[in-house]
Write an enzyme that holds these catalytic residues in place. Structure first.
Site, PDB file in Angstrom:
ATOM      1  N   GLU A 123     -52.661  -9.651 -34.494  1.00 31.28           N
ATOM      2  CA  GLU A 123     -53.350  -8.909 -35.721  1.00 31.28           C
ATOM      3  C   GLU A 123     -54.361  -9.754 -36.671  1.00 31.28           C
ATOM      4  OE1 GLU A 123     -49.416  -8.427 -37.782  1.00 31.28           O
ATOM      5  OE2 GLU A 123     -49.184  -6.569 -36.802  1.00 31.28           O
ATOM      6  N   GLU A 269     -45.465  -4.384 -30.955  1.00 25.43           N
ATOM      7  CA  GLU A 269     -44.151  -4.787 -31.678  1.00 25.43           C
ATOM      8  C   GLU A 269     -43.806  -3.587 -32.391  1.00 25.43           C
ATOM      9  OE1 GLU A 269     -45.281  -7.939 -34.290  1.00 25.43           O
ATOM     10  OE2 GLU A 269     -46.414  -8.878 -32.985  1.00 25.43           O
TER      11      GLU A 269
END
Length: 915
Positions: A123, A269
């Site tokens: 990220e 995720e």
């Protein structure tokens, strides 16, 4: 026979149907395996737990060698991760990328680890990073891909980047069909997406419905789950009744609008936490995760993209040492507690069981707990300080409103904090010695959903959790390493745990730090003595060397005429001076610089120890120390190199002083050779010399060399040259009268004079060109010097300031220094060319003057006067020396700049961790 065939066919059909049913139940469910725990389970235990639960894929956040070795030949597919902190080095160094792939991918693939993906960063485009990784994420992705290709594993291992779901949106609408990449990240995202598509890789996205609910109080709660939402969204006939499908298809639309509608998508995720927030509980986590598994098990996909969903649940195990900056729920995402115990019933559809299988072979500490003593008072002033201290060192995220232990009373909250600290410190007796507040109990104080858990036994295999490419592990919360400057909360001096005389651990830690500080201060004192002695000796040697240089230069530049025989005397003196001076300067200067650098390191070590001690004492004040001696190092090196510059200039001056004598030796040899070959001596009467024009010129040269050529009122006198006539009387050569008496001489002289005039015209034209060139070089050198000084000053200003510099700035400043070197060496080359041009012009000017003198002699006119010798006018030796010194100073500045740059970033990267 036919019946047997029929039975065989039906049996095969049933087997195939059963196989397809199994495949249809779930397609490759994976899990994220985080490692930020104080007491991690052994990797082999976790791998067995993965296999027992039918989890076929695992996603790592680093490339821990112990974990990868445990996954060898396990049949589990692996996605290895690259921490964001490594992106800069991988983006700027292909060698670093190749080294990472070789160590963390190729070696493990050959060892039987089924690595399928290399996740570049995690990220990296989050807004909280403030664009830190924007310049490096795509180059790092490219370099890792190139390294995989070079290693020959690119067909098996693909690159990807786990991206947060906020890089795309639907433009303020709830309709996924309006989805596109955000304008501020669109260009970068399209580059990444195209690269992934070209290399057959997948787009990895992390989707968290819980975060949507956590950030927005008005977010419809049922929309975060997979059942119960009544307000479904109709997007042109596509019905969305959960946020996962809507979010997923927003990405699909964004890819499709930009020409990449067929790019594979991985859900990197997805999950739901079980504690730390009002919405984070067992019921919601079980509802979400079971709903997600049911949603994907029949390969229904989403409205925009039917088919199997490739997903990794987040996460496998709770991480009790994870940062809680986003929220207390960060430590509670696991399907299992940190000891491998399942939290709730969950069917993954991968085994025959309807629940999760716990880790096997886990060993626990004794069944005892640290709780608040019944005799302790809640009004004790030590209570608040002790609880604050315990929670700062342990995990109290289950305390608070809406959490699993939110219903505890005051004594229960205090006991939970004490026990968490006690268990994390392996039930040490000293870890339950809160001042008159705590006691060890053997009965379980757990109530309802609030569990006072017992810590597992730490094994050697589980404690070793480091490997190439792995993230920096969180500091162990054990008492042996808890005292650091970054501790969030500590009691004030004299109070609570840190100030209690009975706290043996704190006192022991203080004593260790005090001993280390004393040793460091002792070493600093020794280094300072060496530095003081080195400075004194160094200054003496510098003064002595400079004195020799001044004397040497003063003698050379005096009015005395040096002979060629003096050359070797001065050369020997110069070599002795260089040997003695440079030996002393180098040894003393090098010893001084090394002592300064060692002292600097000891200062930083002592400052860090003092900071730790201040934390233990509860003081925020740390003694100020000298930040470093970089300036001393730079000045020392510049002084050494300036002496080198002066000695180099002196050597050039030395050569200039004797270059004329060497030329005289050559002229004498030519004259002597000519006399031997061309003199025609006849002994008639008193003798007769037959002299040619060339012989006259050589005699004039010889007379000049012997000092017999003198100026007397503008006329030329040759005192010893006579011509003998028939009468035996000698006649002086003067005014050209005797020369005219020789028949046939005029034609020879005129031809020679014409040659001389032609040569003079050519040399004057050459001088004019050389002067133009020198002027251009001077102008260019001035501009380069201004640019160089400006860049050099800016560089020193930034480096010496040191504010805001990070280890990641290394490559930028290295490039800056390389550019500075390019300008500096351009200036040096310009200076060398300038020196050579001056020397060449000087030689040409001397040649022109000699030609004019010879022409004047042949004309019988006065020798023209010149404004001094070339070494004293516009093309003087002092300009050559100035240029040499300037070039040497430029070299000094570049070297000192590089040393300062290296020292600065060596310190930064040593303190911040190598990238």
């Amino acid at each position: 026979m036919g019946l047997l065939k029929g039975v065989g066919f039906r049996g095969l059909s049933v087997a195939l149907l059963f196989f397809n049913l199994l495949v249809g139940l779930v397609v490759g469910i994976g899990a994220n395996w985080g490692t930020q725990l104080t007491h991690p389970l052994p990797p082999a235990t976790v791998v067995k737990m993965l296999k027992d639960n039918g989890i076929q894929k695992v996603k790592l956040f680093d490339a821990d060698s112990g974990i990868l070795n445990a996954l060898s030949k396990s049949g589990i597919q692996v996605m290895v991760g690259i921490p964001n902190e490594m992106l800069y080095s991988l983006a700027n160094s292909m060698q670093a990328a190749e080294k990472w792939v070789s160590k963390n991918v190729s070696s493990h693939v050959s060892n039987g680890v089924d690595i399928r993906y290399a996740a570049v960063g995690n990220e990296p485009l989050l807004s909280t990073y403030n664009g830190t990784f924007l310049p490096t994420i795509f180059p790092a992705l490219q370099n890792i891909q190139s390294a995989l290709i070079k290693a020959g594993v690119s067909n098996q291992v693909k690159v990807t980047i786990p991206i947060n779901a906020d890089v795309y949106d639907s433009g303020g609408s709830d309709l996924p069909s309006n989805g596109d990449f955000r304008p501020d990240t669109k260009d970068l995202m399209l580059e990444i997406v195209k690269f992934l598509s070209d290399n057959g890789a997948a787009f990895t996205v992390n989707i968290y419905p819980f975060i949507s609910l956590y950030n927005d109080a008005n977010f419809p709660a049922d929309y975060a789950f997979f059942n119960g939402y009544s307000g479904a969204i109709n997007d042109n006939g596509r019905i969305y009744n959960n946020v996962f499908d809507a979010n997923h298809d927003t990405l699909v639309w964004a890819l499709q609008k930009n020409g990449f509608g067929n790019l594979s998508i991985i859900i990197g995720e997805i999950g739901w936490p079980t504690d730390g927030n009002l919405n984070a509980n067992m019921q919601n986590a079980q509802r979400f995760n079971q709903g997600f598994m049911s949603h994907i098990k029949n390969n229904a996909g989403t409205p925009m993209r039917a088919g199997p969903v490739d997903a990794y649940l987040f996460s496998l195990i709770d991480e009790d040492a994870k940062s809680i900056q986003p929220g207390n729920f960060e430590r509670h995402w696991g399907l299992f507690y940190w000891d491998g115990t399942p939290k709730y019933q969950l069917s993954l559809g991968t085994t025959g069981s309807n629940g999760l299988v716990a880790a096997s072979g886990v060993q626990y500490l004794e069944k005892k707990w640290c709780v608040m003593s019944p005799s302790a008072s809640l009004d004790d002033p030590e209570v608040a300080l002790s609880v604050s201290y315990a929670c700062s060192k342990a995990d109290c995220t289950s305390l608070g409103y809406g959490t699993s232990c939110g219903d505890l009373d005051a004594r229960g909250n205090i006991s939970y904090a004490f026990n968490s600290y006690y268990q994390i410190n392996n039930q040490l007796d000293t870890a339950c010695k809160f001042p008159n507040l705590s006691t060890v109990a053997t009965s379980d104080p757990s109530t309802g959903n609030c569990k006072f858990r017992i810590m597992i036994r730490a094994s050697s295999s589980s404690s070793e959790n480091s490997g190439a490419g792995s993230l920096e592990k969180p500091s162990c919360l054990g008492m042996t390493s808890t005292f650091s400057i970054s501790t969030p909360q500590t009691p004030t001096q004299g109070k609570g745990m840190a100030g209690n005389q009975g706290n043996d651990i704190v006192l022991m830690e203080k004593e260790k730090l005090m001993k280390k500080i004393q040793k460091a201060e002792c070493k600093i004192s020794k280094h300072q003595k060496r530095i003081t002695s080195g400075v004194s000796t160094w200054v003496k040697h510098v003064i002595l060397c400079l004195a020799f240089q001044v004397g040497f230069t003063w003698i050379l530049t005096g009015n005395r005429v040096w002979r060629c025989s003096d050359y070797f005397l001065f050369l020997g003196c110069y070599l002795v001076l260089c040997a003695l001076g440079w030996l002393q300067l180098f040894l003393t200067g090098r010893y001084y610089i090394q002592s300064v650098m060692k002292c600097d390191r000891r200062w930083r070590e002592c400052r860090d120890l003092e900071g730790r001690l201040a934390v233990l004492k509860g003081s925020s004040r740390v003694q100020d120390f000298d930040d470093g001696h970089q300036c001393h190092i730079v000045l020392g090196i510049m002084a050494l190199l300036c002496v080198a510059s002066c000695m180099l200039a002196m050597f050039i001056l030395f050569l200039e002083a004797f270059s004329g004598n060497l030329a005289d030796v050559k002229s004498w040899a030519l004259v002597f050779r000519f006399l031997l070959e061309n003199w025609d001596v006849k002994f008639e009467k008193c003798g007769e010399f037959v002299m040619t024009e060339e012989f006259i010129v050589l005699l004039l040269t010889l007379s000049k060399l012997r000092g017999q050529l003198t100026k007397n009122k503008g006329s030329l006198e040759i005192g010893t040259l006579v011509e003998f006539g028939d009468d035996g009387a000698g006649t002086r050569l003067g005014g050209g009268e005797s020369m005219a008496a020789n028949q046939g001489r005029d034609a020879v002289v005129e031809a020679e004079k014409e040659k001389l005039r032609n040569k003079i015209r050519k040399t004057e034209a050459t001088i004019a060109d050389q002067q133009k060139r020198i002027g251009y070089l001077k102008s260019a050198g001035r501009e380069l010097l201004i640019l160089f000084v400006a860049l050099y000053g800016r560089f020193l200003w930034i480096i010496n300031g040191g504010q805001g510099l990070r280890c990641s700035d290394y490559w930028f400043f290295l490039g800056y220094h390389m550019f500075l070197c390019a300008v500096g060496w351009s200036l040096a080359v310009n200076g060398v060319y300038y020196i050579l041009s001056i020397k060449e012009s000087d030689r040409t000017l001397n040649e022109c003057r000699e030609l004019k003198k010879t022409l004047a002699v042949l004309d019988g006119s006065n020798i023209p006067k010149f404004d001094g010798e070339p070494s004293q006018n516009a093309f003087g030796v002092w300009k050559i020396i100035s240029a040499i010194v300037l070039n040497s100073l430029v070299s000094d500045m570049l070297i000192s700049c590089f040393l300062l740059f290296s020292a600065t970033f060596t310190n930064l990267c040593r303190e911040g961790g190598a990238e």
